[in-house]
Design an enzyme around this catalytic site. Structure first.
Site, PDB file in Angstrom:
ATOM      1  N   HIS A 188       0.870  -1.189   0.000  1.00 29.97           N
ATOM      2  CA  HIS A 188       0.000   0.000   0.000  1.00 29.97           C
ATOM      3  C   HIS A 188       0.904   1.235   0.000  1.00 29.97           C
ATOM      4  O   HIS A 188       1.525   1.555   1.014  1.00 29.97           O
ATOM      5  CB  HIS A 188      -0.859  -0.085   1.271  1.00 29.97           C
ATOM      6  CG  HIS A 188      -1.716   1.093   1.587  1.00 29.97           C
ATOM      7  ND1 HIS A 188      -3.083   1.078   1.418  1.00 29.97           N
ATOM      8  CD2 HIS A 188      -1.437   2.315   2.104  1.00 29.97           C
ATOM      9  CE1 HIS A 188      -3.598   2.234   1.826  1.00 29.97           C
ATOM     10  NE2 HIS A 188      -2.607   3.015   2.238  1.00 29.97           N
TER      11      HIS A 188
ATOM     12  N   HIS B  84       1.598   5.367  -0.737  1.00 29.67           N
ATOM     13  CA  HIS B  84       1.093   6.721  -0.987  1.00 29.67           C
ATOM     14  C   HIS B  84       2.116   7.433  -1.873  1.00 29.67           C
ATOM     15  O   HIS B  84       3.317   7.192  -1.763  1.00 29.67           O
ATOM     16  CB  HIS B  84       0.884   7.477   0.327  1.00 29.67           C
ATOM     17  CG  HIS B  84      -0.379   7.093   1.018  1.00 29.67           C
ATOM     18  ND1 HIS B  84      -1.504   7.871   1.006  1.00 29.67           N
ATOM     19  CD2 HIS B  84      -0.713   5.962   1.701  1.00 29.67           C
ATOM     20  CE1 HIS B  84      -2.468   7.261   1.676  1.00 29.67           C
ATOM     21  NE2 HIS B  84      -2.019   6.097   2.107  1.00 29.67           N
TER      22      HIS B  84
ATOM     23  N   CYS C 250      -5.777  14.737   2.803  1.00 27.93           N
ATOM     24  CA  CYS C 250      -6.420  15.877   3.468  1.00 27.93           C
ATOM     25  C   CYS C 250      -5.860  17.221   3.024  1.00 27.93           C
ATOM     26  O   CYS C 250      -4.675  17.488   3.165  1.00 27.93           O
ATOM     27  CB  CYS C 250      -6.175  15.704   4.966  1.00 27.93           C
ATOM     28  SG  CYS C 250      -6.699  17.082   5.944  1.00 27.93           S
TER      29      CYS C 250
HETATM   30 ZN    ZN Z   1      -3.075   4.738   3.376  1.00 29.85          ZN
END
Ligand code: ZN
Ligand code: COA
Length: 303
Positions: free
Chosen positions: A207, A209, A240
């Site tokens: 995973h 980013h 965010c």
């Molecule tokens: Zn994440």
């Protein structure tokens, strides 16, 4: 590149990791996004999380989202949980795949779930047992596996220790989270290599980013080592707007576009995925970082 695997399995995490880091959107928007993603051919979708609604208000309607989506029998839907209470909620809702998350770094784990890494790991056995009792599977996500925004580098040994605890407790799989985009291909190769040696039998998902632009390079490094399970988010959703430098996951359509041209099948229809990415942009009301959405697939000709 003949050493690449012939196919990979994507888990679309935009509805969970993406939307939890955007301004809240209505339940109907989440349902529409998941339904659009269900029609792309993607094999796995992390649909929601069962966390405290005060911690993540964006996931407060998880039950309703899950009840309202048009479930496709060919898609494996899953839910992320932070603890046993979350696992019980997910299993009661009928989820048969859950992911329990624990950060390798103590500081991040305390900020995320209000306890030490060790305390969270102490809970993993109960979470896995609850899943298995319900004939469900439980993957253990080790986040901050490539670095922690508060502690800096996280030693490979520390990640292996957390992973080892999870494996010993019966985890059906592991996922390493590069929570704030601190991984580089060299670090991916090192951690994946050590993990493969230590826990050869345990499926490994990654995973990433794209916080520092290394997302696709990290995927390629892992593919070259034979990893075939990856998370990605449609449009590159997430990150965010109020957290300086935060960004979403590696973008699903950019990933699909790259690896398909390299002969690695994803099962995903790129046009349908681009439609879902356009929908994601409309739902959050901002331009998302997806590059293939802007430029179009590589064979698109200028007018
Ligand atoms: Zn994440
Ligand atoms: N879902 C809903 N409520 C939960 C819950 C869950 N998964 N886990 C605990 N609670 C409730 C408890 O029942 C208790 O309720 P009560 O006050 O009515 O008795 C209350 O929350 C406090 O329980 P406690 O175990 O002390 O939780 P906490 O306040 O230490 O918070 C978490 C811990 C894990 C629930 C919270 O930090 C959380 O939800 N974090 C998730 C963060 C996240 O999603 N990050 C992004 C994904 S990695």
């Amino acid at each position: 590149m003949s050493d690449l695997p012939p196919a990979l399995s994507l888990r679309e995490v935009g509805p969970r990791d993406g939307l939890q880091n955007e301004d809240p959107v209505p339940t109907a928007s989440k349902v529409a996004l998941i339904d659009a993603l269900s029609r792309t051919g993607v094999g796995r979708i992390e649909a929601v999380s069962f966390v405290h609604p005060k911690a993540i208000p964006q996931m407060a309607d998880a039950d309703e989202v899950w009840q309202r989506i048009d479930r496709d029998p060919t898609v494996r839907y899953s839910a992320l949980v932070p603890n046993l209470k979350g696992a019980e909620r997910a299993l009661a809702q009928g989820f048969r795949e859950i992911e329990v998350v624990v950060s390798a770094s103590d500081t991040h784990n305390r900020k995320n779930v209000n306890r030490s890494t060790e305390e969270s790991l102490d809970d993993v056995a109960a979470v896995v047992a609850a899943a298995h009792d319900a004939h469900a599977t439980c993957q253990v996500i080790v986040s901050t596996a490539f670095g922690c925004p508060y502690e800096g580098d996280v030693p490979v040994e520390r990640v292996l220790w957390a992973a080892g605890r999870a494996v010993a407790d019966g985890a059906d799989g592991l996922s390493y989270g590069d929570t704030t985009g601190m991984a580089t291909p060299t670090r991916v190769t090192a951690l994946v290599g050590e993990t493969r040696m230590a826990y050869a039998e345990t499926p490994l998902n990654l995973h990433f980013h794209n916080t520092r632009g290394t997302g696709l390079a990290n995927v390629l490094a892992a593919l070259q080592l034979g990893v075939t399970d990856f998370d990605a988010s449609v449009g590159g959703l997430g990150g965010c707007p109020y957290a300086p430098g935060a960004t979403g996951n590696v973008c699903t359509e950019d990933l699909v576009h790259m690896v398909e041209d390299m002969g690695v099948a994803t099962g995903v229809d790129l046009d349908a995925l681009l439609d879902a990415a356009r929908l994601a942009e409309a739902l959050v009301g901002r331009t998302l970082p997806s590059q293939v959405l802007r430029a179009g697939p590589r064979t698109r000709r200028s007018a």
